[in-house]
Design a protein around this motif. Structure first.
Motif, mmCIF file in Angstrom:
data_model
loop_
_atom_site.group_PDB
_atom_site.id
_atom_site.type_symbol
_atom_site.label_atom_id
_atom_site.label_comp_id
_atom_site.label_asym_id
_atom_site.label_seq_id
_atom_site.Cartn_x
_atom_site.Cartn_y
_atom_site.Cartn_z
ATOM 1 N N TRP A 168 -18.249 -134.843 7.248
ATOM 2 C CA TRP A 168 -18.240 -133.465 7.760
ATOM 3 C C TRP A 168 -18.123 -132.404 6.652
ATOM 4 O O TRP A 168 -18.016 -131.217 6.931
ATOM 5 C CB TRP A 168 -17.126 -133.233 8.801
ATOM 6 C CG TRP A 168 -17.294 -134.091 10.004
ATOM 7 C CD1 TRP A 168 -16.612 -135.229 10.294
ATOM 8 C CD2 TRP A 168 -18.228 -133.905 11.070
ATOM 9 N NE1 TRP A 168 -17.052 -135.767 11.485
ATOM 10 C CE2 TRP A 168 -18.045 -134.967 11.980
ATOM 11 C CE3 TRP A 168 -19.206 -132.939 11.352
ATOM 12 C CZ2 TRP A 168 -18.795 -135.102 13.139
ATOM 13 C CZ3 TRP A 168 -19.949 -133.064 12.507
ATOM 14 C CH2 TRP A 168 -19.737 -134.141 13.385
ATOM 15 N N THR A 307 -29.117 -133.270 10.459
ATOM 16 C CA THR A 307 -27.668 -133.384 10.698
ATOM 17 C C THR A 307 -27.285 -132.532 11.914
ATOM 18 O O THR A 307 -26.580 -132.994 12.819
ATOM 19 C CB THR A 307 -26.880 -132.900 9.448
ATOM 20 O OG1 THR A 307 -27.288 -133.677 8.342
ATOM 21 C CG2 THR A 307 -25.384 -133.030 9.642
ATOM 22 N N ILE A 311 -25.824 -133.623 15.611
ATOM 23 C CA ILE A 311 -24.532 -133.138 16.127
ATOM 24 C C ILE A 311 -24.727 -132.529 17.523
ATOM 25 O O ILE A 311 -23.910 -132.713 18.425
ATOM 26 C CB ILE A 311 -23.908 -132.088 15.171
ATOM 27 C CG1 ILE A 311 -23.590 -132.708 13.808
ATOM 28 C CG2 ILE A 311 -22.637 -131.478 15.774
ATOM 29 C CD1 ILE A 311 -23.172 -131.712 12.733
ATOM 30 N N GLU A 398 -22.890 -128.139 9.110
ATOM 31 C CA GLU A 398 -21.960 -128.844 10.004
ATOM 32 C C GLU A 398 -21.050 -127.845 10.718
ATOM 33 O O GLU A 398 -20.830 -127.933 11.938
ATOM 34 C CB GLU A 398 -21.099 -129.848 9.202
ATOM 35 C CG GLU A 398 -21.852 -131.058 8.671
ATOM 36 C CD GLU A 398 -22.633 -130.814 7.378
ATOM 37 O OE1 GLU A 398 -22.723 -129.641 6.929
ATOM 38 O OE2 GLU A 398 -23.153 -131.793 6.818
ATOM 39 N N THR A 399 -20.516 -126.875 9.950
ATOM 40 C CA THR A 399 -19.626 -125.873 10.551
ATOM 41 C C THR A 399 -20.419 -124.979 11.504
ATOM 42 O O THR A 399 -19.928 -124.585 12.568
ATOM 43 C CB THR A 399 -18.946 -125.039 9.442
ATOM 44 O OG1 THR A 399 -18.211 -125.939 8.615
ATOM 45 C CG2 THR A 399 -18.025 -123.980 10.003
ATOM 46 N N PRO A 412 -15.508 -128.735 11.773
ATOM 47 C CA PRO A 412 -16.354 -129.780 12.369
ATOM 48 C C PRO A 412 -15.652 -131.130 12.451
ATOM 49 O O PRO A 412 -16.019 -131.964 13.279
ATOM 50 C CB PRO A 412 -17.575 -129.818 11.445
ATOM 51 C CG PRO A 412 -17.159 -129.158 10.184
ATOM 52 C CD PRO A 412 -16.091 -128.180 10.546
ATOM 53 N N ARG A 413 -14.594 -131.324 11.653
ATOM 54 C CA ARG A 413 -13.865 -132.599 11.732
ATOM 55 C C ARG A 413 -13.124 -132.713 13.055
ATOM 56 O O ARG A 413 -12.681 -133.801 13.421
ATOM 57 C CB ARG A 413 -12.875 -132.711 10.561
ATOM 58 C CG ARG A 413 -13.563 -132.824 9.210
ATOM 59 C CD ARG A 413 -12.585 -132.714 8.080
ATOM 60 N NE ARG A 413 -11.890 -131.434 8.066
ATOM 61 C CZ ARG A 413 -11.016 -131.044 7.149
ATOM 62 N NH1 ARG A 413 -10.729 -131.864 6.151
ATOM 63 N NH2 ARG A 413 -10.426 -129.870 7.211
ATOM 64 N N TYR A 419 -19.368 -138.697 12.318
ATOM 65 C CA TYR A 419 -20.261 -137.899 11.470
ATOM 66 C C TYR A 419 -21.633 -138.557 11.458
ATOM 67 O O TYR A 419 -21.766 -139.731 11.124
ATOM 68 C CB TYR A 419 -19.695 -137.815 10.057
ATOM 69 C CG TYR A 419 -20.487 -136.900 9.140
ATOM 70 C CD1 TYR A 419 -20.803 -135.603 9.529
ATOM 71 C CD2 TYR A 419 -20.900 -137.332 7.887
ATOM 72 C CE1 TYR A 419 -21.518 -134.754 8.695
ATOM 73 C CE2 TYR A 419 -21.611 -136.491 7.040
ATOM 74 C CZ TYR A 419 -21.924 -135.199 7.457
ATOM 75 O OH TYR A 419 -22.633 -134.370 6.635
#
Ligand code: MIC
Ligand code: SF4
Length: 644
Positions: A168, A307, A311, A398-399, A412-413, A419
């Motif tokens: 992440w 990615t 997600i 990711e964020t 995002p974690r 992931y």
């Protein structure tokens, strides 16, 4: 003594000066790139040089910035660029093919070569082991004419990357960490050279994200070694033959070494309104988000977008979030479509934009009033999005994806999922059919010039007495977006008198009118500024438009590299306070005078400025090479250059 990568490439291209940090050097340029928003001016200047054909190994003209085309202006510019490219032997990447830096990385960049581009993010190609530098359009025109590119020989800072990124956390977080350490000011004249064992975990597109935003630190460029991962990337682009290995000697020497442990980096964000205003995403968690923009030359590679697609799979954008997607290149878009990820992103509510700069430069997708907008791009200067009171945060893909789902800043974690493993395939589908190669057999065509395209104005020689008011006094970190806005105003890039009406528009909308009145009254305009004046874009319009309005000097605590070079190119004095405290004594409207200017410039580095209003005087420094002195005295590069 061993050599670092920067020294190796510079040594192989040195045509003037010595490789000692600080002194002026001239280097041979193998490749150039331009984009349409700076390109028209660059080619108008190139035309005036009377050179029959470009003298580089490769020059590419990209159409990627002004693709909105409200009104005829940009379409005229595109036609002009296409006709110039054909005439002078320039490769042209048509509108629709993608953002210059992404496409150049994919299709043209080569390890060990030099590249200058009329765009500040040209260092993106440093990811391939090139010396790739952003410059003003006139410098690029001169390089196309076969002349060297002059710069201050940089000192080299090594950034050692150790360890491996946690799930992440991605390349954007690495460069945000670098910005936290180095900030956006105080790095003029340095190059970041990346090394360390952590590099083996970062692919070329990831390195490109890091090299791209070195521009925000103000460094001359950033460079990576050319290694197995470079070879793998070039193979995926069917360009393995362009590979050469490039690495620093084990006993290479650096001005400073900074080590970053990748495994300790967390998801980060740059808060409004500067790329070095860094916070952890966790500390921002919960802030409601109204817009998420995915794309730009920083983060729109195949891997970045896959990615996000993974997600978001099976989920839909939060009702409060307008989710914008602008792939970096046609190649990325094409491969995403073939592999099913585009359909998946659209199913998640993505609003698909052209693969161009778009939202990043504020010529589309301005957010709502007071919005919080999360963007994967590289600049969050005030007003750049087109909405003056919006809060722009720069984040990783990711964020960004996490906020699309939750409608809030979310680490995002904290998404309850694994992931995703998103890799670039070993073989991509390559289609260069939007790249036009000039046909040498047909170089007699006419150059198309629409009514938007006017000859660039030229300055007069430096007067012996400079006398006039402080027309504007500004603070620290004034960017070229403050000096001359882009966005909706960008369509006037080829029409200097019209574009000049918007100088300092968002800082003091009366500036242009007042400056022009002073000029017409025979007075010189002077700009007073704080630290790091001229950050950001390479647009030489931030020099040529003030020049057109009669600005003759900038007195600042410090100036950024590309902008200072542009000021000199157009005959504006870049002066630095000898004692920063004198900044405080100056007020807008103070009448200043520098007498005996021509002799003072020719012989020394220190000048005395009389403040007629306050009855005081103070010293300023003018650090110019002999070549630059000649230009300043003549009123700009154009008055020095003898046409060939
Ligand atoms: C930017 O990101 O600010 C731009 C628009 O790409 C500029 C070039 C321009 O102003 O045309 C840059 O980075 O140099
Ligand atoms: Fe285009 Fe934005 Fe990159 Fe500038 S920073 S080249 S506007 S995508």
């Amino acid at each position: 003594m061993g050599k670092n990568i920067v020294e190796k490439i510079l040594a192989g291209h040195l045509v003037y000066g010595a490789l000692a940090p600080g002194g002026e050097i001239g280097i041979r340029i193998d490749q150039t790139l331009t984009q349409d928003a700076t390109g028209t001016l660059a080619y108008l200047q190139f035309e005036a040089m009377n050179v029959p054909r470009v003298r580089t190994e490769l020059s590419v003209s990209y159409i990627d910035h002004n693709t909105i085309q409200i009104g005829f202006e940009n379409a005229d510019d595109h036609r002009y660029l296409m006709s110039v490219a054909q005439k002078f032997g320039i490769v042209l990447s048509r509108a629709g093919n993608g953002i210059c830096h992404q496409v150049h990385l994919e299709r043209f960049g080569r390890p060990g070569k030099t590249l200058i581009g009329s765009d500040s993010h040209t260092p993106t190609c440093g990811a391939l082991g090139m010396i790739a530098i952003g410059a003003g359009g006139l410098d690029v025109a001169q390089a196309m004419a076969g002349e060297p590119f002059y710069l201050a020989c940089p000192s080299v800072v090594k950034i050692n990357l150790e360890g491996r990124l946690s799930p992440w956390v991605s390349a954007k977080d690495v460069i945000l960490k670098v910005l936290e350490i180095f900030s956006t000011k105080g790095n003029v004249g340095t190059v970041f050279e990346y090394g360390g064992r952590g590099l083996a975990t970062l692919s070329v597109p990831e390195r490109a994200t890091i090299a791209n935003m070195g521009a925000e630190c103000g460094v001359t460029t950033s460079v990576f070694p050319s290694d197995d991962l470079t070879r793998q990337f070039l193979r995926s682009q069917e360009r393995e033959a362009d590979f050469i290995e490039l690495k620093a000697d084990t006993d290479a020497v650096y001005a400073r070494v900074e080590t970053i442990d990748l495994s300790r980096i967390e998801p980060l964000a740059a808060k409004p309104h500067s790329p070095d205003n860094i916070a952890t995403v966790r500390s921002l968690a919960g802030i409601p988000v109204q817009q998420v923009c995915l794309g730009s030359c920083t983060n729109s590679s195949y891997k970045d977008l896959v990615t996000v697609a993974k997600i978001l799979k099976g989920r839909i954008a939060h009702p409060d979030v307008s989710f914008i997607l602008a792939p970096g290149s046609r190649q990325v878009l094409d491969n995403l479509a073939r592999d099913g990820y585009l359909a998946s992103l659209i199913a998640s509510g993505a609003r698909l934009m052209e693969n161009a700069c778009g939202f990043c430069i504020g010529n589309s997708q301005s957010p709502q009033s007071g919005a919080v907008s999360l963007r994967t791009s590289n600049r969050n200067f005030p007003g750049r999005s087109g909405t003056l009171d919006a809060d722009i945060y720069l984040v990783s893909p990711e964020t960004a994806a996490a906020a699309v789902i939750t409608g809030r800043f979310t680490d995002p974690r904290d998404l309850a999922m694994e992931y995703p493993d998103a890799r670039t395939p070993e073989k991509l589908v390559i289609d260069d059919s939007l790249i036009l190669r000039p046909d040498d057999a047909d170089r007699n065509g006419n150059i198309y010039r629409g009514p938007n395209i006017g000859a660039p104005p030229v300055n007069t020689p430096l007067p012996d007495t400079l006398a006039g008011p402080v027309t504007i006094k500004v603070g620290d970190k004034i960017t070229t977006d403050h000096i001359i806005p882009a966005g909706a105003r960008m369509k006037y890039r080829s029409n200097i008198p019209r574009y000049a009406e918007f100088v300092f528009e968002n800082v003091d909308a009366t500036f242009a009118r007042r400056a022009l009145a002073n000029k017409e009254a025979g007075r010189h305009n002077i700009i007073v500024a704080g630290l790091s004046y001229g950050q950001g874009s390479s647009r030489e319009h931030a020099a040529i438009c003030p020049m057109y309005l009669g600005v003759r000097a900038v007195i600042a605590k410090s100036l950024e590299r590309i902008h200072a070079a542009n000021l000199i190119n157009f005959g504006i004095l870049p002066l630095a306070f000898a004692d920063e405290k004198d900044y405080d004594t100056l007020g807008e409207g103070d009448e200043l005078e520098i007498a005996g200017l021509r002799t003072a410039v020719a012989v020394g580095e220190s000048l005395t400025v009389a403040n007629k209003t306050k009855g005081t005087s103070f010293a300023v420094r003018l650090s110019l090479s002999p070549r630059q002195k000649e230009m300043i005295l003549a009123g700009g590069a154009f008055n020095v250059r003898s046409p060939k």
